[in-house]
Write a protein that holds these residues in place. Structure first.
Motif, PDB file in Angstrom:
ATOM      1  N   UNK A 219       0.839  -1.200   0.000  1.00  0.00           N
ATOM      2  CA  UNK A 219       0.000   0.000   0.000  1.00  0.00           C
ATOM      3  C   UNK A 219       0.874   1.250   0.000  1.00  0.00           C
ATOM      4  N   UNK A 220       1.975   1.192   0.737  1.00  0.00           N
ATOM      5  CA  UNK A 220       2.941   2.288   0.729  1.00  0.00           C
ATOM      6  C   UNK A 220       4.250   1.835   1.363  1.00  0.00           C
ATOM      7  N   UNK A 221       5.301   2.564   1.047  1.00  0.00           N
ATOM      8  CA  UNK A 221       6.577   2.472   1.746  1.00  0.00           C
ATOM      9  C   UNK A 221       6.714   3.742   2.583  1.00  0.00           C
ATOM     10  N   UNK A 222       7.076   3.603   3.860  1.00  0.00           N
ATOM     11  CA  UNK A 222       7.306   4.789   4.688  1.00  0.00           C
ATOM     12  C   UNK A 222       8.806   4.953   4.938  1.00  0.00           C
ATOM     13  N   UNK A 223       9.198   6.184   5.232  1.00  0.00           N
ATOM     14  CA  UNK A 223      10.613   6.489   5.469  1.00  0.00           C
ATOM     15  C   UNK A 223      10.721   7.291   6.758  1.00  0.00           C
ATOM     16  N   UNK A 224      11.576   6.831   7.656  1.00  0.00           N
ATOM     17  CA  UNK A 224      11.673   7.439   8.979  1.00  0.00           C
ATOM     18  C   UNK A 224      12.349   8.810   8.947  1.00  0.00           C
ATOM     19  N   UNK A 225      12.255   9.474  10.074  1.00  0.00           N
ATOM     20  CA  UNK A 225      12.696  10.863  10.244  1.00  0.00           C
ATOM     21  C   UNK A 225      13.530  10.885  11.514  1.00  0.00           C
ATOM     22  N   UNK A 226      14.812  11.210  11.402  1.00  0.00           N
ATOM     23  CA  UNK A 226      15.707  11.127  12.560  1.00  0.00           C
ATOM     24  C   UNK A 226      15.338  12.074  13.684  1.00  0.00           C
ATOM     25  N   UNK A 227      15.878  11.791  14.867  1.00  0.00           N
ATOM     26  CA  UNK A 227      15.604  12.613  16.049  1.00  0.00           C
ATOM     27  C   UNK A 227      15.877  14.086  15.753  1.00  0.00           C
ATOM     28  N   UNK A 228      14.878  14.923  16.063  1.00  0.00           N
ATOM     29  CA  UNK A 228      15.038  16.357  15.838  1.00  0.00           C
ATOM     30  C   UNK A 228      15.092  16.740  14.368  1.00  0.00           C
ATOM     31  N   UNK A 229      14.617  15.857  13.491  1.00  0.00           N
ATOM     32  CA  UNK A 229      14.646  16.160  12.062  1.00  0.00           C
ATOM     33  C   UNK A 229      16.014  16.013  11.441  1.00  0.00           C
ATOM     34  N   UNK A 230      16.875  15.219  12.057  1.00  0.00           N
ATOM     35  CA  UNK A 230      18.270  15.117  11.616  1.00  0.00           C
ATOM     36  C   UNK A 230      18.432  14.476  10.246  1.00  0.00           C
ATOM     37  N   UNK A 231      17.395  13.791   9.743  1.00  0.00           N
ATOM     38  CA  UNK A 231      17.492  13.186   8.413  1.00  0.00           C
ATOM     39  C   UNK A 231      16.498  13.820   7.443  1.00  0.00           C
ATOM     40  N   UNK A 232      16.068  15.034   7.730  1.00  0.00           N
ATOM     41  CA  UNK A 232      14.981  15.643   6.948  1.00  0.00           C
ATOM     42  C   UNK A 232      15.228  15.569   5.440  1.00  0.00           C
ATOM     43  N   UNK A 233      16.391  15.996   4.971  1.00  0.00           N
ATOM     44  CA  UNK A 233      16.658  16.031   3.534  1.00  0.00           C
ATOM     45  C   UNK A 233      16.737  14.629   2.954  1.00  0.00           C
ATOM     46  N   UNK A 234      17.370  13.706   3.689  1.00  0.00           N
ATOM     47  CA  UNK A 234      17.495  12.333   3.184  1.00  0.00           C
ATOM     48  C   UNK A 234      16.144  11.627   3.194  1.00  0.00           C
ATOM     49  N   UNK A 235      15.315  11.955   4.171  1.00  0.00           N
ATOM     50  CA  UNK A 235      13.959  11.396   4.188  1.00  0.00           C
ATOM     51  C   UNK A 235      13.196  11.833   2.946  1.00  0.00           C
ATOM     52  N   UNK A 236      13.241  13.113   2.650  1.00  0.00           N
ATOM     53  CA  UNK A 236      12.516  13.617   1.482  1.00  0.00           C
ATOM     54  C   UNK A 236      13.079  13.029   0.191  1.00  0.00           C
ATOM     55  N   UNK A 237      14.395  12.954   0.080  1.00  0.00           N
ATOM     56  CA  UNK A 237      15.016  12.391  -1.121  1.00  0.00           C
ATOM     57  C   UNK A 237      14.549  10.945  -1.341  1.00  0.00           C
ATOM     58  N   UNK A 238      14.539  10.160  -0.265  1.00  0.00           N
ATOM     59  CA  UNK A 238      14.118   8.756  -0.378  1.00  0.00           C
ATOM     60  C   UNK A 238      12.645   8.656  -0.762  1.00  0.00           C
TER      61      UNK A 238
END
Length: 277
Positions: A36-55
């Motif tokens: 139905x979907x793939x989800x992508x996590x978000x590091x503590x305090x938004x530490x992976x914000x850009x990589x989350x969006x890219x993925x």
């Protein structure tokens, strides 16, 4: 293959080009289950914000449903609003909405303290644009003062506008059923999707569980400890344990399952393929 269940799969955003390439292969291996979907996590305090969006954008470009995690700890309303606008502009329609972990040494928690505040803010900013998933804890959030307080908190998130929930993983199926029943008794009718954690490594699992409050039953812990460094045997046993959990869920009418993949596919394929058709 069990086609009666809607599966979804959680990834974490890779740090390297090699990791991104591996994740593409993992998606290819899981695609036959028509997630139905793939989800992508978000590091503590938004530490992976850009990589989350890219993925997430890469997943979407491949034609799959994509759901970024979004957490509010250490974030301002302006930052969250900017992120929401960016996801809307890219046509993302689903979010996994969480309070998030407090980064080590963090003093300020930003404009939000709890996930229900984030859900309410997203609804105020974007209306019904997003399908909002929130977290649920069959064995209670580790910071909850009591089971009742944890249930009250969960209801606040649902009342704020969440569409459905994904649970923390569990190895005691009765805990999930009791939680769903308790939620229904306080008027929660939205889907509560069980989160499923394959067993890859006992040390890793014990560490995860101590942080998130998921119980490893004594019988299971002792069996896993007995395998020592024999990972192939431990994983084969783990496949049997988790397959049985999924089968029990399916037998009672559960038709959605969310797998915590740790960016791996092989064990999950084995579990799903062993489920009764």
């Amino acid at each position: 293959m069990n086609n009666k269940i809607d599966y979804s799969f959680e990834f974490f955003p890779p740090k390297t080009a090699e990791g991104m390439a591996n994740l593409r292969e993992v998606r290819k291996q899981l695609a036959p289950f028509k997630p139905e979907f793939f989800s992508v996590t978000f590091g503590a305090g938004g530490s992976t914000r850009d990589r989350t969006m890219e993925s997430v954008l890469e997943i979407q470009a491949e034609g799959y449903g994509a759901a970024p995690h979004i957490s509010c700890i250490s974030s301002s309303k302006a930052e969250i609003s900017e992120l929401l606008q960016a996801y809307q502009a890219k046509g993302i329609k689903r979010l996994v909405t969480l309070r998030g972990d407090i980064p080590s040494g963090e003093v300020s928690s930003g404009d939000f303290k709890y996930a229900n505040e984030l859900v309410q803010f997203i609804r105020a900013e974007t209306g019904d644009w997003f399908h909002l998933e929130v977290a649920a804890y069959p064995e209670f959030h580790p910071e909850a003062g009591s089971a009742q307080k944890d249930l009250d908190n969960f209801k606040r998130k649902m009342d704020a506008g969440a569409d459905s929930a994904i649970t923390q993983y569990f190895y005691n199926v009765d805990a999930y059923f009791r939680f769903v029943e308790a939620a229904q008794m306080v008027g929660i009718t939205a889907p509560i999707i069980p989160g499923i954690m394959p067993i890859y490594n006992y040390t890793q699992l014990a560490r995860f569980s101590s942080v998130c409050g998921a119980e490893i039953p004594r019988w299971l812990r002792m069996r896993l400890e007995a395998y020592g460094d024999d990972l192939p045997s431990l994983r084969a046993f783990g496949v049997d344990v988790v397959t049985e959990i999924c089968a029990k869920l399916a037998q009672t009418g559960v038709n959605k399952m969310h797998f915590y993949t740790l960016n791996q596919a092989g064990t999950i394929r084995q579990i799903i393929e062993q489920l009764p058709a």
